[in-house]
Design a protein around this motif. Structure first.
Motif, mmCIF file in Angstrom:
data_model
loop_
_atom_site.group_PDB
_atom_site.id
_atom_site.type_symbol
_atom_site.label_atom_id
_atom_site.label_comp_id
_atom_site.label_asym_id
_atom_site.label_seq_id
_atom_site.Cartn_x
_atom_site.Cartn_y
_atom_site.Cartn_z
ATOM 1 N N TYR B 230 71.581 -5.628 72.407
ATOM 2 C CA TYR B 230 71.589 -5.238 71.204
ATOM 3 C C TYR B 230 70.221 -5.474 70.733
ATOM 4 O O TYR B 230 69.483 -6.449 71.077
ATOM 5 C CB TYR B 230 72.434 -6.427 70.414
ATOM 6 C CG TYR B 230 73.770 -6.437 70.676
ATOM 7 C CD1 TYR B 230 74.815 -5.631 70.126
ATOM 8 C CD2 TYR B 230 74.423 -7.057 71.664
ATOM 9 C CE1 TYR B 230 76.162 -5.896 70.249
ATOM 10 C CE2 TYR B 230 75.756 -7.187 72.165
ATOM 11 C CZ TYR B 230 76.556 -6.576 71.472
ATOM 12 O OH TYR B 230 77.987 -6.389 71.645
ATOM 13 N N SER B 282 73.313 -10.418 71.701
ATOM 14 C CA SER B 282 74.100 -10.172 70.536
ATOM 15 C C SER B 282 73.264 -9.893 69.471
ATOM 16 O O SER B 282 72.005 -10.108 69.456
ATOM 17 C CB SER B 282 74.823 -11.696 70.445
ATOM 18 O OG SER B 282 73.743 -12.408 69.791
ATOM 19 N N THR B 283 73.905 -9.131 68.477
ATOM 20 C CA THR B 283 73.180 -8.645 67.187
ATOM 21 C C THR B 283 72.570 -10.047 66.487
ATOM 22 O O THR B 283 71.413 -10.068 66.072
ATOM 23 C CB THR B 283 74.240 -8.178 66.324
ATOM 24 O OG1 THR B 283 74.923 -7.059 67.023
ATOM 25 C CG2 THR B 283 73.383 -7.383 65.247
ATOM 26 N N TRP B 284 73.352 -11.166 66.568
ATOM 27 C CA TRP B 284 72.726 -12.233 65.609
ATOM 28 C C TRP B 284 71.625 -12.907 66.508
ATOM 29 O O TRP B 284 70.591 -13.184 65.909
ATOM 30 C CB TRP B 284 73.901 -13.304 65.363
ATOM 31 C CG TRP B 284 73.402 -14.458 64.636
ATOM 32 C CD1 TRP B 284 73.200 -15.714 64.991
ATOM 33 C CD2 TRP B 284 73.116 -14.238 63.443
ATOM 34 N NE1 TRP B 284 72.832 -16.477 63.908
ATOM 35 C CE2 TRP B 284 72.503 -15.841 62.793
ATOM 36 C CE3 TRP B 284 72.955 -13.088 62.392
ATOM 37 C CZ2 TRP B 284 72.031 -15.848 61.752
ATOM 38 C CZ3 TRP B 284 72.334 -13.350 61.058
ATOM 39 C CH2 TRP B 284 72.026 -14.522 60.674
ATOM 40 N N PHE B 287 68.976 -10.612 65.514
ATOM 41 C CA PHE B 287 68.461 -10.868 64.073
ATOM 42 C C PHE B 287 67.750 -12.213 64.006
ATOM 43 O O PHE B 287 66.627 -12.284 63.203
ATOM 44 C CB PHE B 287 69.646 -10.709 63.280
ATOM 45 C CG PHE B 287 70.357 -9.338 62.838
ATOM 46 C CD1 PHE B 287 70.043 -8.336 63.588
ATOM 47 C CD2 PHE B 287 70.809 -9.304 61.455
ATOM 48 C CE1 PHE B 287 70.328 -7.075 63.110
ATOM 49 C CE2 PHE B 287 71.259 -8.023 61.274
ATOM 50 C CZ PHE B 287 71.187 -7.018 61.946
ATOM 51 N N SER B 288 68.090 -13.128 64.650
ATOM 52 C CA SER B 288 67.612 -14.414 64.510
ATOM 53 C C SER B 288 66.127 -14.738 65.129
ATOM 54 O O SER B 288 65.335 -15.250 64.496
ATOM 55 C CB SER B 288 68.463 -15.693 65.246
ATOM 56 O OG SER B 288 69.756 -15.617 64.669
ATOM 57 N N THR B 435 70.453 -1.878 65.638
ATOM 58 C CA THR B 435 71.023 -2.084 64.624
ATOM 59 C C THR B 435 69.998 -2.332 63.428
ATOM 60 O O THR B 435 69.244 -3.396 63.735
ATOM 61 C CB THR B 435 71.986 -3.134 64.507
ATOM 62 O OG1 THR B 435 72.973 -3.028 65.386
ATOM 63 C CG2 THR B 435 72.672 -3.271 63.015
#
Lengths: 160, 743
Positions: B230, B282-284, B287-288, B435
């Motif tokens: 991701y 992972s996406t998160w 993002f994090s 994303t």
């Protein structure tokens, strides 16, 4: 990383994720339940709406660590076979254009009808205010809720 | 959907098997039944055995299941349902026997770009022929089976019939025989008479509706591949800025992060912009990690640009003659000098975003020296070409699977996000999904350009328009012109006035001129580009002249339409829709009490002739409520899918209302200020009008598309109704910037 055992659509699901992971990403990335959509990440579009113990909740703003044993219901679990009156009404009236926001719309509407089985137009507008539809299918969303509530019968205004 | 089912694990071998079908589009072994039921259990399976495949779009299985390929990108405009309906109509197959599958990018399908509302007109005639060809072959197969002349046989209801002997063979029963027949030349097949259409013009639900309402994977964002990573991508907040340095080593040490790196990129604002990629598990996690990212930017030449400075520049330019003439007739200066009355007005509108509800995303896998992509794109061929030229790989090494898109509105004609994920995929040895956050989406759009118009109009003693002058101040950049014209300062895509914009070529003394402000803001087509703003300006200023001359706004419009001088604008078609909308709406602006009003407008774009009447209420406190919209559309001879067509027009009207009422992006220090739906409000259900009435006026003209042409008349009908209600003239978007209070 921490392990969390969630109750999702009536099933016990264990995930190993960072404690601040939003429930939305757990559902999408870890549990492959992608009906819950990412739209804004700040609780302003409603595309990520799920039910927590029956309450419509923005899963993008809900950390997995706060869910506990609350019952999580996603669009995939709203009915076993797409037979929820709202799902049927959405197909009957051909509500969707792009369709991306519609799971969230349906989850919010399902919570409304559970609380208020015969909503007025004002009740519908108030309940649905948090769910954006960029294609602006609002007229058919309104009509779909009324059809599912038995307030109207199917007819002009949709597809068969 | 062409990605493997996400509800169960898919092993790599299965996945490759699916991928091998990339060219043909048939990837999954089964598809949900297309209409009438949301039941996930109900599936139609093409049976095993050889299928009849008269062309790349049609496959008929021995059990009678007809698989139709939809080649166009589905972005919410409904083509995945409507275009296959055309084939089904000619094929004489019952719609319940049809399954529709999304085609991947494949030269066998011809053009696959969904833009300009061209999917219907570019394919309408061809799709009739595709269906008719298959039907002709099935009829011939039955005739040969029975030993009767084909002329005695006819197809209907997924079968061929011989009336004289009351014999019937179902399509499935004819598959083997039909497969042995030569495909007739398209010119030799007889198309149906439109009066015999059974399916076209009826209401057919979207073929993906059952998947949409049960949350099954459909969209680019839903793509998941075995071992997929991701990614996020941070670009300079100032358009055109470059990366000087970034703390990528610190980022790489963060939980879940697999890699982080700088991508040098290019200066192409619609291409691969410089930035920093973070790839995680992972996406998160991605993002994090991004929250910890520290980048030093070279912000470049646009770092001090601002909307306020551009506005001041526009005012300065307005005092000078236009840099160039867009269209001129007669002598406007003399005409205005001799007018009984003149009106001057300045109109403006800001930059806005497409804000598709599905943020930009794409999945790519770089392997074997090529790319495989899963793309929510309106323009997959453009994406493929962009990758070929950016990365130097051969075209056949760029496989593009088309996913459903969560809205397009023109945004996904640009392939910047596809180039980004390809650049990232080149550096990781696994499939990777990029994303964008909503903030990325609003701050790195290919924007609907802002603009300014300085108008002067003159009327004679009877209120007839005698002169019209419009100095348009556009945004643009130095770029090559069409047909290889030398680079020059030109207006950006979606913000360029052309010589055909009404009332151009309807007034004997007329001047549209243009000056361009150079900027570094990415611009692109936004639903009904150019037209969505020019209609606001022209149709509102016509209204201003009508009121100045004491003329009824409808009557003055009809007078204008009756004096066409040149050009391709079909004034007769427009006159017909304007008259019909007035009749359907009960046009009578004088009947409304103060605080309520009726406004009218019309606009031609994207081959569609559209007129609208708006009715509004404005409270003394200035609160605006849209009560009713009535719309008449002439988009040619045939409405393909009545349900989809009506949905497009209703959605266009509410989108047009919301855009006019609320939307604006402000530029400060070279960057877009607004970042999410908290400061970039979109229309919500309570602001949607209670009544939106849509009427289609069939005319003997080619059938055309409806994704865009109903947008442009919305804002002027609305603003003209506001003026009628409270005497406040809106000359600036968003409407929320105009004080509508009255007493």
């Amino acid at each position: 990383m921490s392990k969390y055992t969630l109750n999702v659509n009536g099933q016990s699901r264990t995930v190993d994720v960072a404690s601040d992971t939003p429930l939305m990403w757990v559902l999408r990335d870890n549990l492959d339940l992608v009906g819950t959509k990412f739209g804004c990440g700040v609780g302003k579009c409603g595309a990520c709406t799920v039910h927590l113990n029956g309450v419509p909740t923005r899963s993008c703003m809900t950390s997995v660590s706060t869910v506990g044993r609350k019952a999580v219901v996603t669009i995939e679990g709203l009915s076993a076979d797409g037979s929820h009156p709202l799902q049927q009404a959405w197909c009957e009236l051909d509500v969707a254009q792009c369709g991306y926001c519609q799971p969230g719309q349906i989850m919010t509407a399902a919570a409304l009808l559970k609380e208020n089985p015969k909503p007025t137009d004002q009740d519908i507008d108030d309940a649905m205010d948090g769910n954006l539809c960029r294609c602006a299918t609002y007229l058919r969303i309104r009509a779909g809720i009324k059809l599912a509530a038995g307030l109207t019968t199917a007819g002009h205004g949709g597809g068969k | 959907m062409n990605t493997p089912s996400l509800s169960r694990p898919v092993d790599r071998r299965d996945f490759l098997k699916f991928s091998a079908f990339a060219g043909g589009g048939l990837v999954l072994g089964y598809y949900l039944k297309s209409a009438g039921s949301a039941s996930a259990a109900e599936v139609v399976k093409p049976a095993a055995g050889a299928e009849f495949k008269p062309n790349a779009f049609i496959r008929i299985a021995p059990n009678g299941v007809v698989t139709l390929v939809s080649k166009q990108p589905e972005i919410g405009q409904g083509v995945k349902t409507s275009l296959p309906m055309i084939i089904a109509e000619e094929l004489e197959v019952n719609w319940k026997d049809v399954v529709v599958v999304q085609g991947d990018l494949d030269a066998a399908y011809g053009g696959q770009s969904a833009g300009g509302s061209r999917s219907t007109p570019n394919n309408y005639n061809e799709f009739h022929k595709l269906g008719a060809t298959a039907r002709t072959m099935l009829v011939e197969a039955a005739a040969q089976t029975w030993g009767v002349p084909a002329g005695e046989c006819s197809a209907a209801g997924s079968a061929v019939h011989h009336a004289a002997t009351k014999r019937t063979l179902k399509f499935g029963e004819l598959v083997a025989k039909a497969s042995t027949l030569p495909v007739p030349a398209a010119a030799d097949v007889k198309l149906k008479d439109p009066k015999d259409f059974k399916l076209l013009g009826t209401r057919i639900g979207g073929v993906d509706n059952p998947k949409v309402v049960t949350g099954q994977p459909l969209f680019g964002m839903d793509t998941k591949l075995p071992g997929m990573l991701y990614a996020v991508y941070e670009k300079c907040p100032v358009f055109g800025g470059k990366v000087v340095s970034a703390n990528v080593d610190a980022i790489k040490a963060l939980p879940g992060v697999k890699d982080a790196f700088i991508i040098e990129g290019t200066a192409n604002l619609g291409g691969l912009m410089p930035g920093v990629a973070i790839v995680a598990d992972s996406t998160w996690a991605a993002f994090s990690a991004r929250k910890q990212l520290k980048v030093t930017w070279d912000e470049g030449k646009a770092a001090n640009d601002s909307w306020d400075a551009f506005t001041a520049k526009a005012l300065e330019l307005s005092k000078q003659p236009g840099a160039s003439t867009v269209h001129q007739d007669g002598d406007v200066t003399t005409a205005l000098a001799g007018a009984a009355k003149t009106v001057e007005a300045a109109y403006s509108y800001p930059f806005i975003s497409h804000a598709s509800i599905e943020p930009q995303n794409c999945t790519a896998w770089f392997k074997d020296g090529g790319f495989e992509l899963w793309a929510p794109s309106q323009n997959p061929g453009g994406g493929q070409s962009a990758i070929v030229s950016q990365f130097g790989v051969p075209k056949e090494k760029v496989i593009v699977h088309l996913t459903r898109s969560g809205g397009g509105f023109g945004r996904r004609l640009s392939n910047d996000y596809i180039l980004e994920v390809a650049a990232i995929a080149q550096k990781v040895s696994a499939p990777v999904k990029l994303t964008w956050s909503r903030e990325d989406d609003l701050r790195h759009d290919q924007y609907r350009a802002g603009g300014f118009h300085f108008l002067k109009g003159g009327i004679d003693a009877a209120g007839k328009i005698v002169g019209w002058k419009n100095h348009f101040i556009a945004f643009g950049s130095v770029q090559a012109g069409r047909g290889g014209a030398a680079p020059a300062l030109r207006a950006g895509t979606g913000g360029n006035l052309d010589a055909e914009q009404f009332p151009s070529k309807f007034l004997p003394n007329f001047l549209n001129e243009i000056s361009v402000i150079e900027c570094n803001i990415p611009m692109g087509p936004w639903r009904a580009p150019n037209n969505n703003v020019f209609s606001f300006v022209m149709q509102c200023f016509i209204d201003e002249l009508a009121h100045a001359g004491g003329r009824d706004p409808l009557e003055l419009r009809l007078e204008l339409l009756a004096q066409k001088m040149s050009g391709n604008y079909d004034a007769a078609r427009m006159t017909a829709v304007v008259k019909l909308v007035a009749a359907k709406a009960g046009w009578n602006p004088k009947k409304f009490p103060r605080g309520q009003g009726q406004g009218i407008s019309f606009h031609f774009s994207h081959s569609g002739y559209i007129a609208q009447v708006a009715e509004v209420t404005v409270s003394k406190q200035g609160e605006l409520k849209v009560d009713r919209f009535v719309c008449v559309c002439d988009v040619g001879q045939q409405i393909v899918n009545l349900s989809g067509a009506e949905n497009q027009v209703q959605g266009s009207i509410i989108d047009g209302i919301g855009t006019a009422m609320f939307q604006e992006l402000n530029l400060e220090r070279g960057r877009m200020v607004q970042g999410n739906f908290n400061d970039y409000p979109m229309i919500r259900m309570p602001d949607a009008p209670g009544k939106v009435e849509v009427h289609f006026l069939s005319s003997n003209n080619p059938t055309t598309g409806l994704g865009e042409p109903a947008i442009p008349p919305v804002a002027p009908a609305l603003c003209n109704a506001i003026f009628a209600a409270c005497g406040k003239r809106v000359r600036q978007f968003p409407i929320s910037r105009t004080d509508l209070r009255w007493s």
